[in-house]
Design a protein around this motif. Structure first.
Motif, PDB file in Angstrom:
ATOM      1  N   ASN A 404       0.822  -1.210   0.000  1.00 45.59           N
ATOM      2  CA  ASN A 404       0.000   0.000   0.000  1.00 45.59           C
ATOM      3  C   ASN A 404       0.856   1.261   0.000  1.00 45.59           C
ATOM      4  N   ASN A 408       1.030   3.822  -3.053  1.00 44.18           N
ATOM      5  CA  ASN A 408       0.694   5.231  -2.814  1.00 44.18           C
ATOM      6  C   ASN A 408       1.813   6.134  -3.336  1.00 44.18           C
ATOM      7  N   LYS A 466      -8.231  10.173  -4.149  1.00 47.81           N
ATOM      8  CA  LYS A 466      -8.177   9.628  -5.516  1.00 47.81           C
ATOM      9  C   LYS A 466      -9.585   9.520  -6.107  1.00 47.81           C
ATOM     10  N   GLY A 475      -6.297   1.835   2.663  1.00 45.34           N
ATOM     11  CA  GLY A 475      -4.910   1.384   2.739  1.00 45.34           C
ATOM     12  C   GLY A 475      -4.207   1.811   4.018  1.00 45.34           C
TER      13      GLY A 475
HETATM   14 MG   LIG Z   1      -3.558   3.419  -0.922  1.00 45.64          MG
END
Ligand SMILES: [Mg+2]
Ligand SMILES: Nc1ncnc2c1ncn2[C@@H]1O[C@H](COP(=O)(O)OP(=O)(O)O)[C@@H](O)[C@H]1O
Length: 521
Positions: A404, A408, A466, A475
């Motif tokens: 994650n 990211n 996002k 996440g």
């Molecule tokens: Mg994420």
């Protein structure tokens, strides 16, 4: 004093000499008028004789104080003379000229005596006056001499005294000046000269007091500075304690929020999972059925128009069902992620090599990203500590966290590349470090960075910046749970908008055993 007495005496003697001379003249008048009276028997002669006698008596009285015996003798002789003159006058009046001549002769002899006496008195008075004047002169001379000597002695004394006073002032002053100069230079340990009773002594004492007060002032100043420093450090310590307290409080709140949100999320996910299974299964089956329906219709006897219509409807139905299947799968993914919070099926804890674990996560993330977006590219850097060593943990879970964080980072760096100028090179750095009882893992990207508002909420479940379909917002919330709750470690972020973002994880080497599989609250 004695001199003025001498002068007065001198004046008195001069006056007596003058009186004695006057007496001699007055007696000359008297003897003339007595003789004249004896012969002429005139009244005027008698008056003149009486007046001369009165003047002479007056003169003698003045001289008497000076020469009483002589004056007394003269007085007696004058009385006898007067008597003889009177008797001679009587004899001449009685025409006894013989008797008159005898008496007058006797009177003349008296007159000679008196003249003689008076001369003696005058001579004596004069002599005394002269002696007095000489004495006065000598006295005056002595006085002058004495005053000259006295003046000289006084001058010498004055000079000596002046020199002494000047010295007694200048010497202490010189020393005082030295001390003052030293104190002005700040040499407060300087010797201050011994004080004495006079003005210089007072000044010396004052200077001593000045120096003492300056020393006291310096001392107080030092005390004040020290107290200031103590207060400052106490205040700094208090502020640091307050900051720590606030951080601890924030962590506590965050942990609490995570715990309750995690539970809630897990509950919701469970509730949604079954109906979602229905939706997914039945939509998939229905899509199959549409294919079968289209196959069956292919053999049927239908007119062209109806066949076309049915064909269009079944196509649309199939398209809709495929969309339901696709989005159902997405929802299923979200629900599965949510359920990960409840720690079902997180595998076993075991001893793993940290550097190997991070390397594996990097590869998985990179290939995953390339599979998703064929054109994807990024520079990967590794800064592994060879001494990072091993730790007991849940490898699947830690891999999930790292995946994650890395993805990211990929997202942020790629996003920045889309906006940034040509020279920009998207990069993600993974680093490890041996901290003894614990291990540090850092994932750093040079992407967009995180605004302070987003930074506050980024660990919240479902927080994402996002677009829909690209992020679940689970996440970091999941990562927090795994690192902090499950492994007893910590996760922190440091970021600078348009510069970098760095996540720093610290894992205890053996904490994984503390919280077993499914150990979530
Ligand atoms: Mg994420
Ligand atoms: N490396 C990063 N750079 C910039 N923003 C980040 C980074 N990591 C996380 N974020 C921010 O935190 C939010 C939450 O992240 P996360 O919990 O992983 O959810 P998601 O990735 O699904 O959005 C992201 O939407 C993003 O705004």
């Amino acid at each position: 004093m004695r001199h003025s007495q001498g002068l007065a005496e001198q004046a008195r003697l001069v006056s007596i000499v003058r009186t004695a001379t006057t007496a001699s003249k007055d007696f000359g008048d008297l003897k003339y008028w007595l003789t004249d009276l004896a012969i002429t028997q005139l009244a005027s002669s008698q008056q003149n004789a009486a007046a001369a006698k009165a003047r002479l008596d007056e003169d003698l009285k003045a001289i008497a104080a000076f020469h009483s015996e002589g004056v007394a003798a003269i007085g007696r002789e004058v009385d006898t003379l007067t008597e003889l003159a009177r008797r001679a006058g009587e004899a001449y009046s009685g025409d006894d000229s013989a008797e008159g001549n005898v008496l007058l002769a006797q009177a003349r002899s008296r007159i000679l005596n008196i003249d003689d006496e008076i001369d003696k008195v005058v001579a004596r008075v004069e002599q005394q006056a002269l002696a007095g004047r000489d004495a006065s002169a000598r006295q005056a001379e002595r006085v002058v001499n004495l005053s000259i000597i006295g003046g000289m002695v006084a001058l010498a004394l004055a000079l000596g005294l002046t020199a002494f006073i000047v010295r007694s002032i200048t010497v202490p002053l010189k020393r005082l000046e030295g001390s003052m100069a030293a104190i002005t230079r700040g040499e407060l340990d300087v010797e201050i000269p011994q004080a004495s009773a006079h003005e210089i002594g007072a000044m010396t004492k004052t200077l001593g007091m000045l120096r003492d007060s300056l020393i006291e002032r310096d001392h107080l100043e030092r005390e004040r500075r020290r107290a200031d420093a103590e207060i400052r450090s106490a205040r700094d310590a208090a502020e640091a304690a307050l900051r720590e307290l606030k951080a601890a409080q924030a962590n506590l709140i965050q942990a609490e929020k995570m715990a309750s949100l995690g539970q809630l999320t897990a509950g919701i996910a469970h509730e949604i999972k079954n109906p979602l299974n229905f939706v997914n299964n039945f939509s998939a089956v229905s899509a199959e059925l549409i294919y079968e329906l289209q196959d069956a219709l292919r053999g049927a006897d239908l007119d062209g128009k109806l066949r076309t219509e049915i064909g269009e409807i079944t196509d649309t139905l199939r398209g809709n069902l495929e969309k339901i299947v696709q989005h159902g799968k997405r929802a299923d993914g979200i629900v599965k992620n949510m359920l990960l919070h409840s720690r079902h099926g997180s595998g076993e804890s075991r001893r793993v090599d940290i550097n190997a674990l991070v390397e594996e996560s990097l590869n998985l993330a990179y290939h995953g990203a390339r599979a998703e977006k064929p054109g994807f590219n990024i520079t990967l850097e590794r800064a592994f500590d060879p001494a990072a060593g091993e730790a007991v943990l849940f490898p699947q879970e830690i891999t999930r966290v790292l995946l994650n964080l890395i993805s990211n980072g990929f997202y942020a760096a790629t996003k920045r590349k889309a906006e940034a100028s040509a020279g920009y090179e998207p990069t993600v750095v993974a680093a490890t470090r041996n901290l003894g009882d614990s291990i540090e893992i850092r994932i750093r990207d040079n992407g967009t960075g995180i605004s302070s508002e987003a930074k506050e909420k980024m660990f919240d479940p479902f927080f994402t910046t996002k677009p829909a379909g690209e992020g679940t917002g689970l996440g970091l919330s999941l990562s927090y749970d795994i690192i902090v709750k499950q492994h007893g470690g910590s996760i922190e972020v440091e970021t600078q908008p348009d510069e970098f973002t760095e996540f720093r994880i610290i894992l205890p080497r053996t904490a994984g055993s503390l919280s077993g599989s499914g150990g979530r609250t």
